[in-house]
Scaffold this active site. Sequence first.
Site, PDB file in Angstrom:
ATOM      1  N   TYR A 116       4.212  -8.684   5.235  1.00 12.22           N
ATOM      2  CA  TYR A 116       2.812  -9.100   4.697  1.00 12.22           C
ATOM      3  C   TYR A 116       2.833  -9.781   3.334  1.00 12.22           C
ATOM      4  O   TYR A 116       2.232 -10.812   3.270  1.00 12.22           O
ATOM      5  CB  TYR A 116       1.879  -7.915   4.879  1.00 12.22           C
ATOM      6  CG  TYR A 116       0.571  -8.389   4.903  1.00 12.22           C
ATOM      7  CD1 TYR A 116      -0.216  -8.888   5.729  1.00 12.22           C
ATOM      8  CD2 TYR A 116      -0.255  -8.121   3.498  1.00 12.22           C
ATOM      9  CE1 TYR A 116      -1.498  -8.992   5.797  1.00 12.22           C
ATOM     10  CE2 TYR A 116      -1.578  -8.524   3.417  1.00 12.22           C
ATOM     11  CZ  TYR A 116      -2.199  -8.974   4.406  1.00 12.22           C
ATOM     12  OH  TYR A 116      -3.567  -9.415   4.393  1.00 12.22           O
ATOM     13  N   HIS A 117       3.195  -9.101   2.247  1.00 12.39           N
ATOM     14  CA  HIS A 117       3.013  -9.535   0.983  1.00 12.39           C
ATOM     15  C   HIS A 117       3.775 -10.650   0.669  1.00 12.39           C
ATOM     16  O   HIS A 117       3.425 -11.495   0.041  1.00 12.39           O
ATOM     17  CB  HIS A 117       3.483  -8.399  -0.022  1.00 12.39           C
ATOM     18  CG  HIS A 117       2.926  -7.155   0.479  1.00 12.39           C
ATOM     19  ND1 HIS A 117       3.529  -6.243   1.408  1.00 12.39           N
ATOM     20  CD2 HIS A 117       1.442  -6.509   0.051  1.00 12.39           C
ATOM     21  CE1 HIS A 117       2.835  -5.112   1.486  1.00 12.39           C
ATOM     22  NE2 HIS A 117       1.759  -5.243   0.806  1.00 12.39           N
ATOM     23  N   ASP A 121      -2.215  -5.532 -11.633  1.00 15.03           N
ATOM     24  CA  ASP A 121      -2.172  -6.479 -10.389  1.00 15.03           C
ATOM     25  C   ASP A 121      -0.966  -7.270 -10.324  1.00 15.03           C
ATOM     26  O   ASP A 121      -0.864  -7.986 -11.333  1.00 15.03           O
ATOM     27  CB  ASP A 121      -3.398  -7.144 -10.235  1.00 15.03           C
ATOM     28  CG  ASP A 121      -3.447  -8.222  -8.988  1.00 15.03           C
ATOM     29  OD1 ASP A 121      -2.624  -7.822  -8.180  1.00 15.03           O
ATOM     30  OD2 ASP A 121      -3.707  -9.096  -9.286  1.00 15.03           O
TER      31      ASP A 121
END
Lengths: 325, 713
Positions: free
Chosen positions: B233-234, B593
């Site tokens: 996904y990432h 992040d």
Amino acid sequence: MFTSATDYVSGILAGDRRTLARTITLIESVLPAHQELARKIVDQLLPHTGKSVRIGITGVPGAGKSTYIESFGTMLTEKGHRVAVLAIDPSSTRSGGSILGDKTRMEKLAVNDRAFIRPSPSSGTLGGVGRKTRETMLACEAAGYDVVIIETVGVGQSETTVASMVDFFLVLMIAGAGDELQGIKKGVLEVADAIVINKADGDNINRAKMARREYEAALHMLMPASANWSPPVLTCSSLFSEGIETIWETILDHKQRFIKSGEFDVKRREQALEWMHFLLEDGLRTWFYTNPEVAQLLPGLKKDIAQLKISPTAAADRLLALLKR
Amino acid sequence: MSQHPDYTKWQALAEKQMKGKSIDTLNWNTPEGITVKPLYTAEDVAGLDSVNTLPGMAPYVRGPMATMYAGRPWTIRQYAGFSTAKESNAFYHKALAAGQKGLSVAFDLATHRGYDSDHPRVAGDIGKAGVAIDSVEDMKILFDGIPLDKMSVSMTMNGAVIPILAGYIVAAEEQGVSHDQLSGTIQNDILKEYLTRNTYIYPPTPSMRIISDIMSFCSKNMPKYNTISISGYHMMEAGANSVLQTAFTLADGVEYVKAAIKSGMDVDEFAPRLSFFFGIGMNFFMDIAMLRAARFLWHRLMSQFNPKNVKSSMLRTHCQTSGWSLTEQDPYNNVIRTTLEAMSAVLGGTQSLHTNSFDEAIGLPTDFSARIARNTQIIIQEESQVCNVIDPLGGSYYIEALTKEIIDEAQKIIDEIESLGGMAKAIESGMPKMRIEESAARKQARIDQGSDVIVGVNKYKLADETIDFEVREVPATVRDEQIARIEQIKASRDKDLVAKALADLTEAAKNGGNLLEAALPAVRARATVGEISDAMESVFGRFVATTRCISGAYSSECEAKPDVINAIKQRTTKFLESQGRRPRLLVTKMGQDGHDRGFKVVASAYADLGFDVDISPMFQTPAEAAKMAIENDVHVVGASSLAAGHKSLIPALIEELKKLGGQEIIVVAGGVIPPVDYDFLFEAGVAAVFGPGTPIPDSADRTLSLLEKKYLS
Ligand SMILES: Nc1nc2c(ncn2[C@@H]2O[C@H](COP(=O)(O)OP(=O)(O)OP(=O)(O)O)[C@@H](O)[C@H]2O)c(=O)[nH]1
Ligand SMILES: [Mg+2]
């Protein structure tokens, strides 16, 4: 910001990071007015310069220069030193912009209050690198940095330019497969004060040791530049901070010996002279090409040479004759 | 099979309709490098070994289960990103009542990176993008009233896996639930973190050991628990196309299998519990084929380990719709995008699915947007009747041919990785990261010049955007609440017991022993997530990534529209002539992040446009970013924010710049920033905000205009 050189000078001497950074921008600028101001600033700073250990580091791309400086510089700050790093980045794209990513590999040092790191796009001429880096180094010294490290990639000629402005020139190598000496120029070995085989860790240790012996043999064949110093070959791991301390001791040992023998001052004086000559040539060249009559005559002469209407010698004579008047 | 007898007739007909142009001009070259034809026939699938197979049987192209959705539909699994354990718990209770079957926990970035909420480095990250967990007390609040022996819980955790998994286990113990009753999944896929999201703590080698330790502990004590969810996904979110996603994900999987075998386990002990996690984008048929191809390839790849249990080579996957495809502009369109992507995941045969909320490019999901997202799946399951037939697209000439193409293309990349010595070595070489970044830069360029259409962004734009729905924010008090609870725990626990347990954990890290097992006593003694991470960090060290940036990919994809690009290049050159240097920009990512796609694409594109671009290391504090801006003497700092930290981090940066005398440095912000926050940022001194989907030439144009106004007029 400021307009007068004195304002910059007092800011730098007070150790203000911003002023030092702004001064470097002036030094690096391509505008003549900035360069002139920069020259004035550096002139006034001169009495406050010269007290740092000046170290040049070169090596092929990926040799681990930035990683080495991260661990070496961090160690020095822990010893109480203040470290300035000037990284010359040759990676300019077609459009002329650069990506300057050195600090991502000097993560700890970059945020260290005792360190100042300035990556510079090396767009422009090689002579530019020489002038800019030297003046930047002086400004850093005046701002109180007592170790100045200049990182340059070991391709092209920038490494010899850097070697001619530092006290100690360190060549970083990695052990690779096959011919160890491949890809590095003999000229670099001749100006090296030490060769360090980096990445001596994990399953690479043995290869590093082997490379060390090969370089030692290669260096034996060269005549050392000084009777008091034969450049050693060392190994280290920048990633795991091993062998870094020994390298610093080597640099200090070199400095002690050179001071004792008087070579330290001689070398610095010679470098200063060399610099003057360099500036002279650089200035002459600029002066010549910016002369309006030269600028007017040159394009036509170029065309004539291409069409075999005039010989290069005759063309050069005509241009030079302009200067005699 | 040979050509259809009437094929040439059809071709003539088609070319006549195209006024004599060859039908080859209708071919579509996909980002994956596949040439898709306008028509597929039986000839295209003749003799393929991936065609005409059966579900529940090798090679599993048509699905891992024999009955698939005809027997039981996929699990609706919505991941919740609430800031506190209490809020998340309330959300879980509501969601379970509304028909959701499993729970999914997202953690905040500080927790991911193993920092407690009171750590100064993470001041801007607490409660952003997920729940803050500092100790087992927070875990107990999170699962309050939720029977952990019945509820399957999936946790998106990769960095701080040891303290979090141990916390979950101990929270269950204190509910009276034994280890063997626990079911669920922990993501625990560290390799992809080095590739894309950067939420790791330790270097790769100790991280791989942690994974082996978890697999080994769980295979003995938690047989119903999935110890790893191998995630593509990432990678997709970072810009990987579908072939790259397939290849890198499966190669990660192979690496984990090898590590487990190396640590002494039998392949059948753990392989049946491996699960996958794929991202599904807007390329509808491509991603259906991708899931089918991935199952085929996994079966092929696993055969090298000679498993006896058929489940060992059966790929089961969770899917999530793409976050990248969501737009800030005209955001209700995102409901439609998500629906299409959900259909793609379903037709591809996923085992569980998360559908994104339409407002995720703007803020955190609200009750309203979360309901729509969940109902998207419920409507497909319960209203559309798509569940009745297994693999309904099986046998489609196009889908089968595309499946085969992906199998072949991905296999090539997997072979290349194998020749580099496996995925861990390949990651060290930088190859996968470069491929993903190149794919991302090309995609950005295609969007910027409109060859990839995004409605509302580069086509059919609204003249006037108004937001008529609620935008949710993280309450500013989260950090204070967490810190208060940490202080309370630290005051009331048995200090010697904690110290001893932590020392034992450090000892296990140094001299061997199962790390998960060694962490349990520390968690029971109320050691915090940060303390447990530190106890291992003292042995393993903290990993520092090398950031490399590609250049040239953006402008090479832009060749079709050189005017805009050249105009900007001319302006940067003009700036150089007047100011003595090129416009210099620092791109920085503050906070924890670690999504670095956006900022790298920006860096490489801006350099292509004639800026000098400094890149900051990841995870900076505002003070650190300011120091770098000052030293490098940049004209502009571009702060990228994707995780809701912008309201504290960016104003803090501006303050720090002022402190260092850099008040004239322009600050611009980009990333996922809700429009309601723009004014707040402008007041704090931000000169421009570039929301998601801003084409790079636009942001470069606006940044240059700011510079020109300041310096050239
Ligand atoms: N194993 C190991 N890897 C190292 C060591 N030093 C550097 N590296 C790795 O080598 C790669 C290149 O290191 P850099 O420090 O960027 O090399 P550089 O010479 O500055 O490279 P350029 O600036 O691109 O010319 C990085 O991936 C480092 O992590 C070391 O001592 N051991
Ligand atoms: Mg470097």
